[in-house]
Design a protein around this motif. Sequence first.
Motif, PDB file in Angstrom:
ATOM      1  N   ASP A 169       0.949  -1.106  -0.190  1.00 54.19           N
ATOM      2  CA  ASP A 169       0.078  -0.023   0.009  1.00 54.19           C
ATOM      3  C   ASP A 169       0.963   1.370   0.019  1.00 54.19           C
ATOM      4  OD1 ASP A 169      -2.551  -1.272   0.267  1.00 54.19           O
ATOM      5  OD2 ASP A 169      -2.044  -1.842   2.272  1.00 54.19           O
ATOM      6  N   ALA A 170       0.644   2.001  -0.994  1.00 51.00           N
ATOM      7  CA  ALA A 170       1.613   3.260  -1.178  1.00 51.00           C
ATOM      8  C   ALA A 170       0.945   4.361  -0.664  1.00 51.00           C
ATOM      9  CB  ALA A 170       1.720   3.705  -2.686  1.00 51.00           C
ATOM     10  N   VAL A 171       1.647   5.142   0.457  1.00 55.94           N
ATOM     11  CA  VAL A 171       1.400   6.153   1.135  1.00 55.94           C
ATOM     12  C   VAL A 171       2.444   7.438   0.765  1.00 55.94           C
ATOM     13  CG1 VAL A 171      -0.026   5.065   3.032  1.00 55.94           C
ATOM     14  CG2 VAL A 171       2.378   5.376   3.164  1.00 55.94           C
ATOM     15  N   ALA A 172       1.710   8.487   0.804  1.00 57.04           N
ATOM     16  CA  ALA A 172       2.573   9.499   0.067  1.00 57.04           C
ATOM     17  C   ALA A 172       3.031  10.375   1.545  1.00 57.04           C
ATOM     18  CB  ALA A 172       1.847  10.510  -0.762  1.00 57.04           C
ATOM     19  N   LEU A 173       4.537  10.700   1.530  1.00 58.21           N
ATOM     20  CA  LEU A 173       5.028  11.448   2.636  1.00 58.21           C
ATOM     21  C   LEU A 173       5.521  12.820   1.825  1.00 58.21           C
ATOM     22  CD1 LEU A 173       5.274   8.468   3.725  1.00 58.21           C
ATOM     23  CD2 LEU A 173       7.554   9.362   4.475  1.00 58.21           C
ATOM     24  N   GLY A 174       5.107  13.855   2.508  1.00 60.50           N
ATOM     25  CA  GLY A 174       5.177  15.272   1.772  1.00 60.50           C
ATOM     26  C   GLY A 174       4.274  15.271   0.539  1.00 60.50           C
ATOM     27  N   ASP A 175       3.133  16.043   1.243  1.00 59.80           N
ATOM     28  CA  ASP A 175       2.103  16.187  -0.098  1.00 59.80           C
ATOM     29  C   ASP A 175       2.356  17.428  -0.816  1.00 59.80           C
ATOM     30  OD1 ASP A 175      -0.489  16.271  -1.345  1.00 59.80           O
ATOM     31  OD2 ASP A 175      -1.575  15.802   0.578  1.00 59.80           O
ATOM     32  N   VAL A 176       2.110  16.968  -2.250  1.00 61.91           N
ATOM     33  CA  VAL A 176       2.333  17.884  -3.147  1.00 61.91           C
ATOM     34  C   VAL A 176       1.695  19.418  -2.936  1.00 61.91           C
ATOM     35  CG1 VAL A 176       2.973  16.629  -5.111  1.00 61.91           C
ATOM     36  CG2 VAL A 176       0.792  17.348  -5.033  1.00 61.91           C
ATOM     37  N   ARG A 177       0.604  19.141  -2.038  1.00 65.58           N
ATOM     38  CA  ARG A 177      -0.167  20.552  -1.769  1.00 65.58           C
ATOM     39  C   ARG A 177      -0.374  20.300  -0.467  1.00 65.58           C
ATOM     40  NH1 ARG A 177      -5.918  22.807  -3.089  1.00 65.58           N
ATOM     41  NH2 ARG A 177      -5.386  24.971  -3.414  1.00 65.58           N
ATOM     42  N   ASP A 178       0.273  21.162   0.344  1.00 64.44           N
ATOM     43  CA  ASP A 178       0.082  21.387   1.965  1.00 64.44           C
ATOM     44  C   ASP A 178      -1.164  21.227   2.643  1.00 64.44           C
ATOM     45  OD1 ASP A 178       1.461  23.273   4.588  1.00 64.44           O
ATOM     46  OD2 ASP A 178       1.200  21.042   4.448  1.00 64.44           O
ATOM     47  N   GLY A 179      -1.508  20.408   3.313  1.00 60.79           N
ATOM     48  CA  GLY A 179      -2.946  20.237   3.854  1.00 60.79           C
ATOM     49  C   GLY A 179      -3.872  19.394   2.984  1.00 60.79           C
ATOM     50  N   GLY A 180      -3.226  18.355   1.896  1.00 59.29           N
ATOM     51  CA  GLY A 180      -4.015  17.633   1.331  1.00 59.29           C
ATOM     52  C   GLY A 180      -4.251  16.416   1.870  1.00 59.29           C
ATOM     53  N   ASP A 181      -5.410  15.812   1.809  1.00 68.06           N
ATOM     54  CA  ASP A 181      -5.895  14.609   2.436  1.00 68.06           C
ATOM     55  C   ASP A 181      -5.047  13.429   2.670  1.00 68.06           C
ATOM     56  OD1 ASP A 181      -8.692  15.681   2.327  1.00 68.06           O
ATOM     57  OD2 ASP A 181      -8.879  14.871   0.432  1.00 68.06           O
ATOM     58  N   ARG A 182      -4.024  13.136   1.486  1.00 69.41           N
ATOM     59  CA  ARG A 182      -3.167  12.219   1.803  1.00 69.41           C
ATOM     60  C   ARG A 182      -2.412  12.507   3.257  1.00 69.41           C
ATOM     61  NH1 ARG A 182      -0.880  11.058  -4.142  1.00 69.41           N
ATOM     62  NH2 ARG A 182      -2.169   9.530  -4.646  1.00 69.41           N
ATOM     63  N   LEU A 183      -1.861  13.723   3.194  1.00 70.01           N
ATOM     64  CA  LEU A 183      -0.908  14.138   4.434  1.00 70.01           C
ATOM     65  C   LEU A 183      -1.718  13.941   5.860  1.00 70.01           C
ATOM     66  CD1 LEU A 183       1.843  15.140   4.830  1.00 70.01           C
ATOM     67  CD2 LEU A 183       1.051  17.467   4.688  1.00 70.01           C
ATOM     68  N   GLU A 184      -2.814  14.183   5.588  1.00 64.44           N
ATOM     69  CA  GLU A 184      -3.832  14.350   6.880  1.00 64.44           C
ATOM     70  C   GLU A 184      -3.987  13.034   7.207  1.00 64.44           C
ATOM     71  OE1 GLU A 184      -7.358  16.445   6.098  1.00 64.44           O
ATOM     72  OE2 GLU A 184      -6.418  18.453   5.852  1.00 64.44           O
ATOM     73  N   ASN A 185      -4.157  11.876   6.297  1.00 64.51           N
ATOM     74  CA  ASN A 185      -4.624  10.573   6.506  1.00 64.51           C
ATOM     75  C   ASN A 185      -3.374   9.613   6.744  1.00 64.51           C
ATOM     76  OD1 ASN A 185      -7.321  10.428   6.459  1.00 64.51           O
ATOM     77  ND2 ASN A 185      -7.423  10.659   4.201  1.00 64.51           N
ATOM     78  N   LEU A 186      -2.088  10.143   6.591  1.00 67.83           N
ATOM     79  CA  LEU A 186      -0.973   9.389   6.722  1.00 67.83           C
ATOM     80  C   LEU A 186      -0.965   8.465   8.078  1.00 67.83           C
ATOM     81  CD1 LEU A 186       1.665   8.925   5.130  1.00 67.83           C
ATOM     82  CD2 LEU A 186       2.660  10.720   6.599  1.00 67.83           C
ATOM     83  N   GLU A 187      -1.082   9.208   9.031  1.00 67.23           N
ATOM     84  CA  GLU A 187      -0.767   8.058  10.343  1.00 67.23           C
ATOM     85  C   GLU A 187      -1.863   7.201  10.251  1.00 67.23           C
ATOM     86  OE1 GLU A 187       1.303   6.657  13.325  1.00 67.23           O
ATOM     87  OE2 GLU A 187       1.774   8.372  12.163  1.00 67.23           O
ATOM     88  N   LYS A 188      -3.137   7.453   9.987  1.00 69.42           N
ATOM     89  CA  LYS A 188      -4.254   6.537  10.053  1.00 69.42           C
ATOM     90  C   LYS A 188      -4.144   5.574   9.141  1.00 69.42           C
ATOM     91  CE  LYS A 188      -8.318   8.510   9.809  1.00 69.42           C
ATOM     92  NZ  LYS A 188      -9.567   9.112   9.550  1.00 69.42           N
ATOM     93  N   MET A 189      -3.651   5.788   7.902  1.00 69.74           N
ATOM     94  CA  MET A 189      -3.594   4.731   6.862  1.00 69.74           C
ATOM     95  C   MET A 189      -2.397   3.720   7.410  1.00 69.74           C
ATOM     96  SD  MET A 189      -4.402   6.273   3.299  1.00 69.74           S
ATOM     97  CE  MET A 189      -3.180   7.492   3.189  1.00 69.74           C
ATOM     98  N   ILE A 190      -1.420   4.233   7.663  1.00 71.87           N
ATOM     99  CA  ILE A 190      -0.141   3.359   8.123  1.00 71.87           C
ATOM    100  C   ILE A 190      -0.498   2.547   9.367  1.00 71.87           C
ATOM    101  CG2 ILE A 190       1.940   3.329   9.293  1.00 71.87           C
ATOM    102  CD1 ILE A 190       2.709   5.940   7.404  1.00 71.87           C
ATOM    103  N   ASN A 191      -1.426   3.008  10.523  1.00 72.26           N
ATOM    104  CA  ASN A 191      -1.630   2.285  11.381  1.00 72.26           C
ATOM    105  C   ASN A 191      -2.668   1.231  11.139  1.00 72.26           C
ATOM    106  OD1 ASN A 191      -0.217   3.807  13.418  1.00 72.26           O
ATOM    107  ND2 ASN A 191      -1.991   5.134  13.649  1.00 72.26           N
ATOM    108  N   ALA A 192      -3.539   1.600  10.214  1.00 70.53           N
ATOM    109  CA  ALA A 192      -4.573   0.691   9.565  1.00 70.53           C
ATOM    110  C   ALA A 192      -3.985  -0.552   8.993  1.00 70.53           C
ATOM    111  CB  ALA A 192      -5.701   1.151   8.705  1.00 70.53           C
ATOM    112  N   VAL A 193      -2.848  -0.289   8.297  1.00 71.98           N
ATOM    113  CA  VAL A 193      -2.260  -1.530   7.776  1.00 71.98           C
ATOM    114  C   VAL A 193      -1.533  -2.159   8.475  1.00 71.98           C
ATOM    115  CG1 VAL A 193      -0.298  -1.883   5.998  1.00 71.98           C
ATOM    116  CG2 VAL A 193      -2.129  -0.074   5.180  1.00 71.98           C
ATOM    117  N   GLU A 194      -0.809  -1.629   9.473  1.00 69.66           N
ATOM    118  CA  GLU A 194       0.028  -2.257  10.508  1.00 69.66           C
ATOM    119  C   GLU A 194      -0.941  -3.237  11.523  1.00 69.66           C
ATOM    120  OE1 GLU A 194       4.224  -1.096  12.300  1.00 69.66           O
ATOM    121  OE2 GLU A 194       2.283   0.281  13.229  1.00 69.66           O
ATOM    122  N   HIS A 195      -1.967  -2.581  12.110  1.00 71.88           N
ATOM    123  CA  HIS A 195      -2.656  -3.138  13.018  1.00 71.88           C
ATOM    124  C   HIS A 195      -3.620  -4.251  12.478  1.00 71.88           C
ATOM    125  CE1 HIS A 195      -2.396   0.807  15.629  1.00 71.88           C
ATOM    126  NE2 HIS A 195      -1.349   0.003  15.495  1.00 71.88           N
TER     127      HIS A 195
END
Length: 378
Positions: free
Chosen positions: A94-120
């Motif tokens: 699962d590819a997650v983006a670090l350093g969004d191309v637009r500050d405040g984008g959904d990918r940046l906001e969801n980063l920790e949630k998505m990584i935790n979901a994959v891991e847990h």
Amino acid sequence: MIINNVKLILENEVVDGSIDINDGVITRYADSHSRLPGALDGEGGWLLPGLIELHTDNLDKFFTPRPKVDWPAHSAMSSHDALMVASGITTVLDAVALGDVRDGGDRLENLEKMINAVEHSQRRGVNRAEHRLHLRCELPHHTTLPLFEQLMHREPVTLVSLMDHSPGQRQFANREKYREYYQGKYQLNDHDMACYEEEQLALAERWSQPNREAIAAHCRARNIALASHDDATAEHVLESHQLGSVIAEFPTTFDAAQASRQHGMSVLMGAPNIVRGGSHSGNVAAHSLAQAGLLDILSSDYYPASLLDAAFRVALDEGNAFTLPQAIHLVTRNPARALNLNDRGVISEGKRADLVLAHWHGEHVHIGNVWRQGKQVF
């Protein structure tokens, strides 16, 4: 378990036969049919290894199904996982983006949630596919390196790619294509788009190169597989090789793909590129690389169901020399080898029983059953 009456897609041939599975592992396969009454009848379908996906951002769609809609993590992960196995994918990065191309984008906001979901979810054993992480590092951003240094220790991290989507180079060498893509994505007027473009150029000038070198050094030290992304020139490729890249993701030109192969990198292209007949960004077509013998791995990227479809299309394309087993390698054996996942990717005794049973209906291949480590998950 015995699966009978199938066309086994082996490493170098296709044979009509059967396969035996015990304790999640392939114990035997044969070019003959089993006579045991408990065998599952594959009805003459194709039996191939479970697909291995190295680059999909499909998880984003379930965490943010609509703009400003924040979906619960458990439901998002479960729905994403179900779509993966329905597409024949038994191992997914699962590819997650670090350093969004637009500050405040959904990918940046969801980063920790998505990584935790994959891991847990992986740790609890609730996933049907095996999920790992691919950290997509968008280099022209001040947050990228600190985020990477926080996350590189996480257990599922298997692949890191170095990306630079700033205007005027790589994927967006054509500045008009850049404006068309991002103006549509962010609904910017002409003035705001011009400001955004200048901002991205300034960020790239400040952060891209130091981030590229620092992240690559961390990957070498931790033995994490590294991928280049959107290399366009021989100079790009040489730099990627020197940094330790083993995979060339989506080279944008024929010359870059050829240079990547010469430097020992596996060339990865998008399965949607094959299905659609070309790149949506106007770059080199994947089928052109296949016809030149420069295609090693396919990734579904933004459309999971494209992966198996594309492999069969490559096999059926009379313009290249791919046999069906060689085309299936693009989505099974080759991605496994690129990541040193030596327990899967081929139908062979002692390998994991990650398997897909598919049938040809009309002009399309349809997935009927999927097993991961001998357990039916679809």
